[in-house]
Design an enzyme around this catalytic site. Structure first.
Site, mmCIF file in Angstrom:
data_model
loop_
_atom_site.group_PDB
_atom_site.id
_atom_site.type_symbol
_atom_site.label_atom_id
_atom_site.label_comp_id
_atom_site.label_asym_id
_atom_site.label_seq_id
_atom_site.Cartn_x
_atom_site.Cartn_y
_atom_site.Cartn_z
ATOM 1 N N GLY A 101 86.548 38.386 67.898
ATOM 2 C CA GLY A 101 88.217 39.148 68.338
ATOM 3 C C GLY A 101 88.063 40.546 67.455
ATOM 4 C CG HIS A 154 81.023 36.810 69.344
ATOM 5 N ND1 HIS A 154 82.243 36.484 69.852
ATOM 6 C CD2 HIS A 154 81.072 36.686 67.515
ATOM 7 C CE1 HIS A 154 82.631 36.109 68.424
ATOM 8 N NE2 HIS A 154 82.817 35.802 67.068
ATOM 9 C CG ASP A 176 81.064 38.214 64.385
ATOM 10 O OD1 ASP A 176 80.146 37.082 64.755
ATOM 11 O OD2 ASP A 176 82.434 37.947 64.400
#
Lengths: 117, 151
Positions: A48, A30, A25
């Site tokens: 998350g 991020h 991810d």
């Protein structure tokens, strides 16, 4: 047996980058603080599912992971690099509610429940 | 996000679980259980090998999200996406060497106004993952939020 378990984890400045590598991810919110701020966030935010991973580690501890039957969370507040997250659970018998708050006292996960055998 | 995509399914994603990926993932999620990180210890356990933390579902279902985020029918604007809610049911521990096949279906798309008057869009995806023996290892309900643009 009822017992209260509590554990604090420090979110290393580069954890979102390690997690990006481990999970795939690489969403820029991020890993790129500047990009994240342009999206209206305070800084780059931890994935998350990394927070959820830390939560499952807290719940399973050093036991057989087979004991964790389910988990449910709402991502209530962003986790930022440098945060300190404290997880707590009141009881480790069956379906349980647990909590995850940062050093400012904000819930980072809310409506948390888990089923442990 | 397009409501007409409710009910849409995506092609299965096949993932072969490997020991070093598990160890890398365990480190990145601060999970230090030796069943995930120490091959010699895990070899003597009832599993006989390194096993994946339950949350490793985020890895073997990861490719599913590349499909979802690039799906033009659904119309996601990735920089505005945040993870809203997550639910997993863990049916079976995943071991190093397992081959996991995951399928996904969009079960809901809706929008909701926040207290500040901004409309956010929600997408809900359901996944089911099975191992090479056809046993369900995990079911997931993933809710993503596409943040609205402030007026």
């Amino acid at each position: 047996m009822n017992e209260r378990k509590k554990q604090t984890f420090t979110i290393d400045k580069y954890l979102p980058i390690y997690y990006a590598g481990a999970s795939g991810d690489f969403n820029l919110i991020h890993i790129d603080p500047e990009f994240a701020r342009k999206q209206g966030l305070k800084a780059n935010i931890l994935q998350g599912l990394c927070t959820l991973g830390i939560a499952t580690g807290f719940l399973v501890g050093q036991d057989d992971p087979d004991k964790l039957k389910s988990i449910k969370v709402r991502f209530a507040n962003p986790v930022l690099p440098g945060d300190k997250l404290t997880f707590a659970i009141e009881n480790t018998d069956a379906e349980e509610e647990f909590s995850a708050v940062n050093q400012r006292g904000d819930e980072v996960l809310s409506d948390c429940s888990a089923e442990l055998s | 996000m397009n409501r007409e995509t409710i009910g849409k399914t995506y092609p299965p994603v096949v993932y072969e679980v490997g020991q070093e990926k598990i160890r890398e993932y365990a480190r990145a999620t601060l999970q230090d259980n030796p069943l995930y990180t120490e091959p010699e210890f895990a070899a003597l356990s009832k599993y006989g090998t390194i096993v994946a933390p339950p949350s490793f579902v985020a890895v073997y279902c990861g490719e599913m999200f590349n499909q979802l985020f690039s799906d033009e029918d659904l119309g996601i604007d990735l920089p505005r996406i945040v993870h809203g809610e997550q639910e997993f049911k863990f049916r079976k521990v995943v071991r190093s060497g397992d081959i996991i096949t995951s399928i996904a279906k969009i079960v809901d798309v809706f929008s909701k106004q926040s207290d500040s008057g901004v409309t956010h869009e929600f997408g809900v995806l359901k996944t089911e993952s099975k191992n090479q023996r056809g046993q369900v290892v995990c079911e997931g309900i993933w809710t993503v939020i596409q943040r609205g643009i402030e007026g």
